[in-house]
Design a protein around this motif. Structure first.
Motif, PDB file in Angstrom:
ATOM      1  N   GLY A  21       0.845  -1.321   0.084  1.00 13.55           N
ATOM      2  CA  GLY A  21      -0.042  -0.180   0.149  1.00 13.55           C
ATOM      3  C   GLY A  21       0.761   1.378  -0.049  1.00 13.55           C
ATOM      4  N   VAL A  22       0.134   2.246   0.062  1.00 15.32           N
ATOM      5  CA  VAL A  22       0.759   3.633  -0.065  1.00 15.32           C
ATOM      6  C   VAL A  22       0.359   4.574   0.604  1.00 15.32           C
ATOM      7  CG1 VAL A  22       1.692   3.280  -2.549  1.00 15.32           C
ATOM      8  CG2 VAL A  22      -0.482   4.677  -2.222  1.00 15.32           C
ATOM      9  N   HIS A  63      -6.302  10.349  -2.248  1.00 14.67           N
ATOM     10  CA  HIS A  63      -6.879   9.224  -2.385  1.00 14.67           C
ATOM     11  C   HIS A  63      -7.864   9.025  -3.490  1.00 14.67           C
ATOM     12  CE1 HIS A  63      -8.030   5.362  -0.602  1.00 14.67           C
ATOM     13  NE2 HIS A  63      -9.524   5.567  -0.646  1.00 14.67           N
ATOM     14  N   VAL A  64      -8.636   9.691  -3.610  1.00 16.32           N
ATOM     15  CA  VAL A  64      -9.551   9.642  -4.705  1.00 16.32           C
ATOM     16  C   VAL A  64      -8.857   9.586  -6.065  1.00 16.32           C
ATOM     17  CG1 VAL A  64     -11.547  10.911  -5.994  1.00 16.32           C
ATOM     18  CG2 VAL A  64     -11.544  10.657  -3.498  1.00 16.32           C
ATOM     19  N   ALA A  65      -7.872  10.732  -6.234  1.00 15.70           N
ATOM     20  CA  ALA A  65      -7.273  10.592  -7.615  1.00 15.70           C
ATOM     21  C   ALA A  65      -6.419   9.230  -7.811  1.00 15.70           C
ATOM     22  CB  ALA A  65      -6.040  11.847  -7.599  1.00 15.70           C
ATOM     23  N   LYS A  66      -5.855   8.951  -6.880  1.00 14.92           N
ATOM     24  CA  LYS A  66      -5.036   7.624  -7.000  1.00 14.92           C
ATOM     25  C   LYS A  66      -6.000   6.357  -7.463  1.00 14.92           C
ATOM     26  CE  LYS A  66      -0.653   8.254  -4.324  1.00 14.92           C
ATOM     27  NZ  LYS A  66      -0.279   7.941  -5.627  1.00 14.92           N
ATOM     28  N   GLY A  67      -7.214   6.472  -6.736  1.00 13.68           N
ATOM     29  CA  GLY A  67      -8.095   5.401  -7.050  1.00 13.68           C
ATOM     30  C   GLY A  67      -8.793   5.512  -8.462  1.00 13.68           C
ATOM     31  N   SER A  68      -8.928   6.805  -8.983  1.00 15.29           N
ATOM     32  CA  SER A  68      -9.648   6.919 -10.261  1.00 15.29           C
ATOM     33  C   SER A  68      -8.409   6.401 -11.298  1.00 15.29           C
ATOM     34  CB  SER A  68      -9.845   8.248 -10.523  1.00 15.29           C
ATOM     35  OG  SER A  68      -8.559   9.084 -10.269  1.00 15.29           O
ATOM     36  N   VAL A  69      -7.292   6.625 -11.073  1.00 14.35           N
ATOM     37  CA  VAL A  69      -6.010   6.307 -11.746  1.00 14.35           C
ATOM     38  C   VAL A  69      -5.955   4.532 -11.878  1.00 14.35           C
ATOM     39  CG1 VAL A  69      -3.720   6.088 -12.180  1.00 14.35           C
ATOM     40  CG2 VAL A  69      -4.534   8.000 -11.662  1.00 14.35           C
TER      41      VAL A  69
END
Length: 249
Positions: A233-234, A242-248
């Protein structure tokens, strides 16, 4: 009323399972084996029903290799009255398929005439969750699956089932099949005196031919592999990140 409890010999749940290097199956060399935990719960429930005066005899049955005698002796030490071992293979790597197991159990049921069959909901080695349901179909008996509460009321079994939406309570007419879940009870430990007594309890040995069942496999395992390792994990500093990484992802 007799109660029949099928029990299976599986890799102990505390053991880290390893796959053979050639992918042909699970490595069982020098691995601790024990009773399937769900079956242990079924044995405990049968004993409790006997202690309440509802059951008169508890019969445990195992289908597989000769070494399953140890598993049956454990059930006898817990409080079962007698055991039946159906030696279906001499290869510890061979797992008898659920339909074959159900057919053999149906033969035992017809021979012994129990009023209730208590099974674990599934075995932790193959997670099939099929034998109890198949046995119900073969016998034409009522069934209650994923049982977290069980009460016998005359010729009816009142069963609380764990379902996706919560709990469901049903009444099934006996004779019946019940497959038990984790929250039904907590199995007892066998005491040393009972372990010694279990050695003298009857254990009959049978073979599939005694019940006219062909256990030739219908399935073949093509490959066995370990689950993919989980990625590290990061840390994120904000919800937006968090949302940005999830969307990627």
């Amino acid at each position: 009323m007799k109660i029949l409890v099928p029990v299976k010999r599986v890799i102990d749940y505390n053991v880290k399972v390893r796959v053979k290097s050639d992918g042909s199956g699970v490595d069982l060399a020098n691995v601790k084996m024990s009773m399937n935990p769900f079956d242990e719960i079924a044995v405990e429930e049968a004993i409790r029903l006997k202690e309440k005066g509802i059951a008169t005899e508890i019969i445990v049955v195992s289908i597989g290799v000769k070494q399953a005698q140890e598993t049956l002796r454990t059930a006898l030490a817990m409080g079962a009255d007698r055991a039946i071992l159906i030696e279906a293979t001499d290869n510890v790597q061979t797992d008898i398929e659920p339909l074959s197991v159900a057919k053999l159990l149906a033969g035992v049921v017809r021979e012994e005439g129990p009023g209730l069959v208590l099974c674990g909901k599934q075995a932790i080695d193959n997670d099939m969750n099929a034998t109890g349901q198949m046995l119900s179909a073969l016998l034409g008996w009522s069934q209650g699956t994923f049982v977290s509460e069980l009460a016998i009321e005359g010729d009816t079994a009142r069963v609380t089932r764990e379902v996706d939406g919560g709990l469901q309570t049903i009444a099934v007419k006996m004779p019946a099949i019940a497959t038990v879940d984790l929250r039904l009870n907590e199995p007892r430990y066998a005491s040393l005196p009972n372990i010694m007594k279990a050695k003298a309890k009857p254990l009959a040995t049978k073979v599939p031919a005694d019940y006219g069942v062909n256990i030739a496999p219908r399935l073949s395992v093509v490959k066995t592999s370990e689950p993919a390792s989980r990625k590290a994990g990061v840390r994120v500093s904000s919800v937006d990140e968090h949302v940005a990484k999830g969307s990627v992802a």
